[in-house]
Scaffold this active site. Structure first.
Site, PDB file in Angstrom:
ATOM      1  N   GLU A 144      -8.911   6.313  15.212  1.00 36.09           N
ATOM      2  CA  GLU A 144      -8.495   6.942  14.147  1.00 36.09           C
ATOM      3  C   GLU A 144      -9.016   8.490  14.477  1.00 36.09           C
ATOM      4  OE1 GLU A 144      -9.156   4.111  10.019  1.00 36.09           O
ATOM      5  OE2 GLU A 144     -10.900   4.853  11.369  1.00 36.09           O
ATOM      6  N   TRP A 172       0.755  -1.082  -0.060  1.00 33.44           N
ATOM      7  CA  TRP A 172      -0.167   0.035  -0.013  1.00 33.44           C
ATOM      8  C   TRP A 172       0.906   1.264  -0.054  1.00 33.44           C
ATOM      9  CZ3 TRP A 172      -2.851   2.047   4.711  1.00 33.44           C
ATOM     10  CH2 TRP A 172      -4.014   3.184   4.330  1.00 33.44           C
ATOM     11  N   ARG A 228      -3.408   6.686   0.373  1.00 32.70           N
ATOM     12  CA  ARG A 228      -4.508   7.117  -0.435  1.00 32.70           C
ATOM     13  C   ARG A 228      -4.321   8.370  -0.797  1.00 32.70           C
ATOM     14  NH1 ARG A 228      -7.483   6.956   3.519  1.00 32.70           N
ATOM     15  NH2 ARG A 228      -8.274   4.848   3.529  1.00 32.70           N
ATOM     16  N   GLU A 262     -10.214  -5.890   9.687  1.00 33.09           N
ATOM     17  CA  GLU A 262      -9.325  -4.867  10.254  1.00 33.09           C
ATOM     18  C   GLU A 262     -10.152  -4.125  11.515  1.00 33.09           C
ATOM     19  OE1 GLU A 262      -9.062  -0.271   8.887  1.00 33.09           O
ATOM     20  OE2 GLU A 262      -8.969  -1.532   7.237  1.00 33.09           O
TER      21      GLU A 262
END
Length: 389
Positions: free
Chosen positions: A262, A167, A170, A257
């Site tokens: 967060e 990854w 984003r 996940e």
């Protein structure tokens, strides 16, 4: 005739005045003097006490204040707080005493008793209040999933600093190795704006973030926690777990996940759910990308107010992956909620510490990186993982 009436009336008036004067003098006794002098009172100094993490408070004794006055008949009473010898809760209790004399004059004094919990121990999970540890078990630290970040060297035997094969981030946040450092007894992840946009795999990136993986996987039953101070930017500060989808076989080829915390330091998005992401703990469980129709997919989450901005101080975020169907979340040692995931969470998952961009919290017009290096940094004081034996 008028003269006689006037004399009678005058005599009556004199009699009334005489009677009134006799009454005011209390039958000949002199009037009492008016007491206008305020009494005095002195309190002890503020008192500070410390308790262990599992204590709700501490019994504290102190010397109650005594008053004084120019005349006898004064009284001292407590009008706020707790009496000496009572159990004082964690936090600050203000104790106020009043002295009052016979004439109604008053004076007050106050002092604070502050009870503070000890810092989390590196030898045990950080629980406060009731200890959830089973009576027949003890916690053992999982060293490969724990780090005090106190030697100034990023431990590559435990952690992987980005993995472009998995990854890259984003857009517009691209993971960069140079955002990661270890100093001042912290793991530091520092976001910044790229000197020039970079196009990778067809996506344009303008900001640099971080992605730290654990090399060892956590298992069902583990308790993991970190002490973290979030950055003040629109980018995230996170602590979570995820599996490697292709490590499984059959119906275990799927993604689970577990997001412990967060948050963002600056809310730029307009969605209702986003408005408190800078002052709360947000957690989620996700089940997705399964090839088996019988495996449920979906998300289940929870949140808890911190009582301050996420970047205002260090906070301890923890999760007890208690079973495949029961996951308990902890904020500063307190159990704040329990989540039942949509599908069984029984696959090994790896720890992640990530600074990324969210599509629901866009880059502000000034680029979002105008703060100091300290303001752009997420600090991890430590990460600790435990298992029951």
């Amino acid at each position: 005739m008028l003269k006689k009436a006037f004399l009678i009336k005058s005599a009556s008036l004199l009699l009334i005045l005489f009677i009134g004067c006799s009454s005011d003098e209390n039958n000949g006794e002199p009037e009492k003097p008016i007491d206008s002098i305020t009494p005095t009172i002195t309190c002890v100094s503020n008192i500070d006490e410390t308790v262990d993490a599992l204590s709700a408070g501490k019994q504290v004794t102190y010397t109650a204040p005594t008053g004084n006055d120019n005349l006898p008949g004064f009284e001292v009473s407590q009008i706020e707080g707790l009496a000496s010898g009572e159990l004082f809760p964690v936090g600050t209790t203000t104790n106020t005493y009043e002295v009052k004399d016979a004439a109604g004059n008053t004076a007050t004094c106050s002092f604070d008793i502050t009870v503070t919990r000890s810092e989390p121990s590196s030898s045990l999970p950080y629980f406060i209040g009731a200890d959830p540890t089973p009576s027949d078990k003890v916690w053992s630290k999982v060293e490969n999933l724990s780090d005090e970040f106190n030697d100034g060297v990023f431990d590559e035997s435990k952690w992987l600093n980005t993995d472009p094969a998995r990854w890259i981030g984003r857009a517009p946040g691209l993971f960069k190795k140079n955002t990661v450092s270890e100093a001042d007894d912290n793991l530091k992840l520092t976001a910044y704006m790229l000197d020039a946009p970079e196009v990778v795999n067809g996506s344009t990136f303008t900001h640099a973030g971080s992605n730290i993986y654990s090399k060892e996987a956590a298992q069902v039953g583990y308790y993991t926690e970190c002490r973290m101070k979030a950055n003040q930017t629109f980018m995230s500060s996170t602590f979570w777990l995820i599996n490697n989808r292709n490590d499984g076989t059959g119906c275990d080829v799927r993604v689970t996940e577990l997001d412990i915390q967060e948050c963002v330091g600056q809310v730029t998005g307009t969605a209702n759910f986003a408005q408190n992401f800078d002052e709360t703990m947000h957690s989620n469980t996700h089940s997705r990308q399964t090839d088996c129709p019988e495996t449920p997919t979906g998300s289940a989450g929870g949140s808890s107010e911190i009582g301050a901005k996420v970047y205002s101080d260090y906070f301890v975020y923890g999760v007890w992956w208690k079973s495949a169907t029961e996951i308990e979340f902890y904020l500063n040692g307190e159990n704040v909620y329990t989540i039942t995931p949509e599908a069984d969470f029984d696959l090994p998952m790896f720890l992640r510490m990530v600074i990324e961009t969210y599509d629901w919290n866009p880059v502000p017009s000034d680029g979002g990186m105008t703060g100091t290096e300290e303001q752009r940094t997420t600090y991890y004081d430590w990460v600790r993982t435990w298992k029951l034996e």
